[in-house]
Design a protein around this motif. Structure first.
Motif, PDB file in Angstrom:
ATOM      1  N   PRO A   1       6.691  -9.344  10.090  1.00 45.52           N
ATOM      2  CA  PRO A   1       5.390  -8.999  10.672  1.00 45.52           C
ATOM      3  C   PRO A   1       5.572  -8.104  11.891  1.00 45.52           C
ATOM      4  N   TYR A   2       4.815  -7.023  11.922  1.00 43.82           N
ATOM      5  CA  TYR A   2       4.982  -5.993  12.950  1.00 43.82           C
ATOM      6  C   TYR A   2       4.089  -6.254  14.160  1.00 43.82           C
ATOM      7  N   THR A   3       4.607  -6.002  15.328  1.00 43.79           N
ATOM      8  CA  THR A   3       3.832  -6.021  16.566  1.00 43.79           C
ATOM      9  C   THR A   3       4.025  -4.676  17.261  1.00 43.79           C
ATOM     10  N   GLY A   4       2.925  -4.019  17.549  1.00 45.73           N
ATOM     11  CA  GLY A   4       3.011  -2.695  18.153  1.00 45.73           C
ATOM     12  C   GLY A   4       1.743  -1.911  17.877  1.00 45.73           C
ATOM     13  N   ASN A   5       1.863  -0.599  17.779  1.00 46.31           N
ATOM     14  CA  ASN A   5       0.706   0.271  17.563  1.00 46.31           C
ATOM     15  C   ASN A   5       0.852   1.087  16.287  1.00 46.31           C
ATOM     16  N   LEU A   6      -0.293   1.356  15.652  1.00 43.63           N
ATOM     17  CA  LEU A   6      -0.362   2.269  14.517  1.00 43.63           C
ATOM     18  C   LEU A   6      -1.086   3.529  14.957  1.00 43.63           C
ATOM     19  N   GLN A   7      -0.496   4.666  14.679  1.00 44.20           N
ATOM     20  CA  GLN A   7      -1.137   5.933  14.999  1.00 44.20           C
ATOM     21  C   GLN A   7      -1.869   6.452  13.751  1.00 44.20           C
ATOM     22  N   ILE A   8      -3.164   6.717  13.930  1.00 42.68           N
ATOM     23  CA  ILE A   8      -3.982   7.211  12.825  1.00 42.68           C
ATOM     24  C   ILE A   8      -4.519   8.589  13.197  1.00 42.68           C
ATOM     25  N   ARG A   9      -4.360   9.536  12.283  1.00 39.40           N
ATOM     26  CA  ARG A   9      -4.851  10.888  12.529  1.00 39.40           C
ATOM     27  C   ARG A   9      -5.736  11.322  11.366  1.00 39.40           C
ATOM     28  N   SER A  10      -7.020  11.526  11.659  1.00 38.59           N
ATOM     29  CA  SER A  10      -8.006  11.937  10.638  1.00 38.59           C
ATOM     30  C   SER A  10      -7.973  11.009   9.432  1.00 38.59           C
ATOM     31  N   GLY A  11      -7.919   9.708   9.695  1.00 33.93           N
ATOM     32  CA  GLY A  11      -7.969   8.705   8.647  1.00 33.93           C
ATOM     33  C   GLY A  11      -6.650   8.415   7.972  1.00 33.93           C
TER      34      GLY A  11
ATOM     35  N   PHE B   1       0.820  -1.205   0.000  1.00 36.35           N
ATOM     36  CA  PHE B   1       0.000   0.000   0.000  1.00 36.35           C
ATOM     37  C   PHE B   1       0.863   1.269   0.000  1.00 36.35           C
ATOM     38  N   GLN B   2       0.372   2.284  -0.734  1.00 34.46           N
ATOM     39  CA  GLN B   2       0.969   3.611  -0.676  1.00 34.46           C
ATOM     40  C   GLN B   2       0.159   4.441   0.318  1.00 34.46           C
ATOM     41  N   GLU B   3       0.853   5.131   1.203  1.00 36.56           N
ATOM     42  CA  GLU B   3       0.173   5.868   2.266  1.00 36.56           C
ATOM     43  C   GLU B   3      -0.807   6.901   1.727  1.00 36.56           C
ATOM     44  N   THR B   4      -0.462   7.561   0.639  1.00 32.61           N
ATOM     45  CA  THR B   4      -1.330   8.608   0.107  1.00 32.61           C
ATOM     46  C   THR B   4      -2.596   8.054  -0.525  1.00 32.61           C
ATOM     47  N   ASP B   5      -2.619   6.753  -0.810  1.00 34.06           N
ATOM     48  CA  ASP B   5      -3.810   6.106  -1.375  1.00 34.06           C
ATOM     49  C   ASP B   5      -4.676   5.451  -0.302  1.00 34.06           C
TER      50      ASP B   5
ATOM     51  N   SER C   1       3.260   8.224   9.622  1.00 34.00           N
ATOM     52  CA  SER C   1       4.387   7.450   9.103  1.00 34.00           C
ATOM     53  C   SER C   1       5.372   7.057  10.191  1.00 34.00           C
ATOM     54  N   GLN C   2       5.851   5.825  10.072  1.00 36.02           N
ATOM     55  CA  GLN C   2       6.919   5.333  10.930  1.00 36.02           C
ATOM     56  C   GLN C   2       7.992   4.739  10.024  1.00 36.02           C
ATOM     57  N   PRO C   3       9.259   5.055  10.233  1.00 33.25           N
ATOM     58  CA  PRO C   3      10.331   4.558   9.365  1.00 33.25           C
ATOM     59  C   PRO C   3      10.321   3.038   9.250  1.00 33.25           C
ATOM     60  N   GLY C   4      10.350   2.544   8.007  1.00 28.50           N
ATOM     61  CA  GLY C   4      10.434   1.116   7.750  1.00 28.50           C
ATOM     62  C   GLY C   4       9.137   0.363   7.870  1.00 28.50           C
ATOM     63  N   LEU C   5       8.046   1.052   8.216  1.00 26.76           N
ATOM     64  CA  LEU C   5       6.766   0.370   8.412  1.00 26.76           C
ATOM     65  C   LEU C   5       5.857   0.581   7.205  1.00 26.76           C
ATOM     66  N   TYR C   6       5.196  -0.481   6.768  1.00 29.28           N
ATOM     67  CA  TYR C   6       4.259  -0.363   5.653  1.00 29.28           C
ATOM     68  C   TYR C   6       3.177  -1.428   5.769  1.00 29.28           C
ATOM     69  N   LEU C   7       2.097  -1.251   5.006  1.00 26.25           N
ATOM     70  CA  LEU C   7       0.983  -2.193   4.978  1.00 26.25           C
ATOM     71  C   LEU C   7       0.893  -2.843   3.607  1.00 26.25           C
ATOM     72  N   SER C   8       0.419  -4.070   3.577  1.00 22.65           N
ATOM     73  CA  SER C   8       0.168  -4.756   2.311  1.00 22.65           C
ATOM     74  C   SER C   8      -1.181  -5.459   2.416  1.00 22.65           C
ATOM     75  N   GLY C   9      -1.688  -5.907   1.299  1.00 23.13           N
ATOM     76  CA  GLY C   9      -2.971  -6.604   1.278  1.00 23.13           C
ATOM     77  C   GLY C   9      -3.551  -6.616  -0.110  1.00 23.13           C
ATOM     78  N   LYS C  10      -4.830  -6.938  -0.226  1.00 19.13           N
ATOM     79  CA  LYS C  10      -5.500  -6.976  -1.516  1.00 19.13           C
ATOM     80  C   LYS C  10      -6.353  -5.719  -1.686  1.00 19.13           C
ATOM     81  N   SER C  11      -6.185  -5.071  -2.829  1.00 17.85           N
ATOM     82  CA  SER C  11      -6.974  -3.892  -3.157  1.00 17.85           C
ATOM     83  C   SER C  11      -6.911  -3.681  -4.657  1.00 17.85           C
ATOM     84  N   LEU C  12      -7.686  -2.732  -5.145  1.00 16.52           N
ATOM     85  CA  LEU C  12      -7.532  -2.337  -6.534  1.00 16.52           C
ATOM     86  C   LEU C  12      -6.159  -1.713  -6.722  1.00 16.52           C
TER      87      LEU C  12
END
Length: 559
Positions: A407-417, A336-340, A421-432
């Motif tokens: 695989p990451y263990t910890g917390n994700l900080q979300i602000r207004s959806g 996943f790209q963060e801006t998407d 960003s955290q250095p070296g951290l990213y998400l993956s999965g199925k999407s368009l």
């Protein structure tokens, strides 16, 4: 990064992404199409003859032939817009976006005819003896509007980065990374060096490279695209029906696609259509100004072929590849790209029609949904009590969180959806998916199988690199106008450095920047050519008058 993209998106929404800009662009093309009596259809066969040297005269001044000027201008337009831009348009607006790309191309043929003719008429010769031309010269010499010429030239320099350099290398590096696993930095460094060697030689070397490169890459891409379309032959008719049938209804939700509106298809189709063929932007006149021709209209007729080749042929092929293969509605495993990515408050299901409709209305801007703010707990890559996450305008599935490729263990900080960003951290999965990666996947749905992705990667490499070469010349001529030819070397250095940096910069930001740059360049050019509509009509009459004298036995279009 998210804040910067939001700021650029806000600017783009008022200019390149606004309805008034779209209507100005299309309106100008429609006006000249009617005013000049549909030259894109009446003069097409004569355009081909002129490219082959039919109207040449001994002693014509210029640096390139008609064919070289055409291929140089085509190399500036046949690029990511044909591969990544079509995929982005369909991703945003559905199949009907391709229809509006074609409409933009049809009227754009006339717009390009006009802008090239007027720019060629008022071209000049620089201090170093080379031809220098473009809309800034008719603005200065004919309209006596030096301030408008300065705005256009400055916008051309900006657009050389936003259109010609940054999105091109970004799409190349993303595609080569997806296909071959080549590091973005390596791709950027190697191609930046090659780019530097080519542009140092000026327009003559650029014309020599593009006149050989463009025909080869067009044939190469055509063969690959037809392999996908014919392999999925049973979807050809449904794809054509969707392109034309969804124009006045919008595209309903299907697969992972959450639906598109009429307005979104129209706006994105026209916007991406302009990015693809650049009709009205004023870029092609800079290349055509270098052509050997004594009659400006003759070079305008050569330019008339560009949107036809670039959009009506090549973009249609890409669109049919995407639609017939079905990948535009498929959720595919990706990083996943963060801006998407947007995190919503609560849960939504793809199987609930009411919730799908709510998401659809949110994505087209008709409804606000609550965005998540807070902390998400992650255990071994899995988000506990995961709220709905949108990625690439679709409900993401099978989401995993990674840090340092583990695989990451910890917390994700979300602000207004938005993910903090955290250095070296990213998400993956199925999407368009969208842009070049989506087209790459589509090309694997043929007899070539996974080898099809090499067609896109190599095609994109050739297309986009040639675009970057041509746009370096456009910026070169704009710098010459603004500061003189002795300052061009500094522009070349910055251009090559920017080309390298963009190879590892976020895709979404680059596409947003390109939309702004296009608008800033296009608006002054459209104002200029509309002001000279009567002169344009007179130039056409003078051209056909000479043509009749030189070729008295040839059947010509009626006035």
């Amino acid at each position: 990064m998210n804040e910067l993209n939001q700021f650029l998106s806000l600017i783009d929404s008022y200019i390149g992404g606004s309805q008034w800009f779209v209507f100005l662009l299309l309106g100008t093309g429609v006006f000249f199409t009617i005013y000049l009596k549909f030259p894109q259809f009446r003069y097409l066969k004569h355009s081909v003859r002129i490219v082959r040297g039919k109207f040449d005269r001994k002693g014509d001044e210029g640096d390139t032939s008609h064919f070289q000027a055409l291929t140089t201008a085509l190399s500036g337009t046949v690029g990511t817009g044909n591969i990544a831009g079509v995929a982005l348009a369909i991703h945003l607006g559905g199949p009907a976006a391709l229809f509006w790309m074609l409409v933009t191309a049809a009227v754009g043929m006339t717009t390009k005819f006009v802008e090239v003719t007027l720019s060629h008429k008022y071209r000049e010769f620089a201090a170093d003896g080379t031809v220098t031309g473009g809309p800034m010269y008719y603005m200065k010499n004919r309209l006596k509007m030096r301030w408008l010429a300065v705005i256009f030239a400055a916008a051309t320099v900006l657009s050389s980065f936003g259109t010609g350099s940054l999105p091109q290398i970004n799409s190349i590096s993303n595609s080569l990374f997806e296909t071959f696993g080549i590091n973005h930095l390596v791709t950027g460094a190697v191609l930046a060096i090659l780019l530097g060697f080519v542009i140092i030689g000026g327009i003559r070397r650029i014309a020599q490279v593009t006149s050989r490169l463009v025909p080869v890459m067009a044939i190469f891409y055509f063969i690959g695209a037809m392999a996908v379309i014919l392999y999925n032959y049973e979807n050809i008719i449904p794809s054509l029906v969707a392109i034309f049938g969804d124009v006045f209804t919008g595209t309903a939700a299907t697969g992972g696609f959450l639906g598109g509106s009429i307005a979104f298809a129209f706006n994105r189709g026209v916007n991406r259509g302009l990015f693809s063929n650049e009709a009205g932007q004023g870029s092609a006149p800079i290349a055509h100004a270098a052509a050997r021709a004594h009659e400006p209209v003759s070079e305008g007729l050569v330019a008339l072929l560009e949107p036809f080749i670039d959009t009506i042929i090549i973009c249609t092929l890409t669109g049919l590849v995407l639609l017939s293969s079905g990948v535009w509605t498929e959720k595919i495993e990706n990083r996943f790209q963060e801006t998407d990515m947007i995190v919503l408050e609560g849960h939504y299901s793809q199987n609930n029609e009411q919730e799908v409709e709510e998401l659809h209305q949110y994505l087209i801007g008709n409804k606000n949904l609550p965005l998540f703010t807070g902390t998400l707990e992650v255990v071994e890559g899995t988000i506990l009590d995961q709220p709905a996450i949108l990625h690439a305008r679709s409900l993401a599935e099978d989401i995993q969180v990674w840090a340092a490729n583990q695989p990451y263990t910890g917390n994700l900080q979300i602000r207004s959806g938005r993910l903090v960003s955290q250095p070296g951290l990213y998400l993956s999965g199925k999407s368009l998916m969208h842009s070049a990666p989506l087209t790459t996947i589509a090309f694997t749905r043929s007899w070539f199988g996974n080898y099809g992705k090499y067609i896109v990667s190599i095609g994109l490499l050739l297309f986009a690199f040639s675009t970057a070469i041509s746009w370096s010349y456009y910026g070169d001529r704009a710098i010459t106008y603004l500061f003189g030819s002795e300052k061009v070397i500094y522009y070349h250095i910055v251009y090559v450095i920017g080309f390298f940096v963009a190879s590892f910069t976020d895709t979404t930001i680059i596409w947003t920047l390109s939309g702004i740059a296009i608008a800033l360049m296009t608006i002054p050019n459209l104002i200029g050519i509309l002001s000279l509509s009567r002169e344009m009509k007179n130039e056409v009459k003078l051209f056909w008058k000479e043509y009749r004298i030189r070729f008295p036995h040839e059947k010509l279009p009626r006035d």
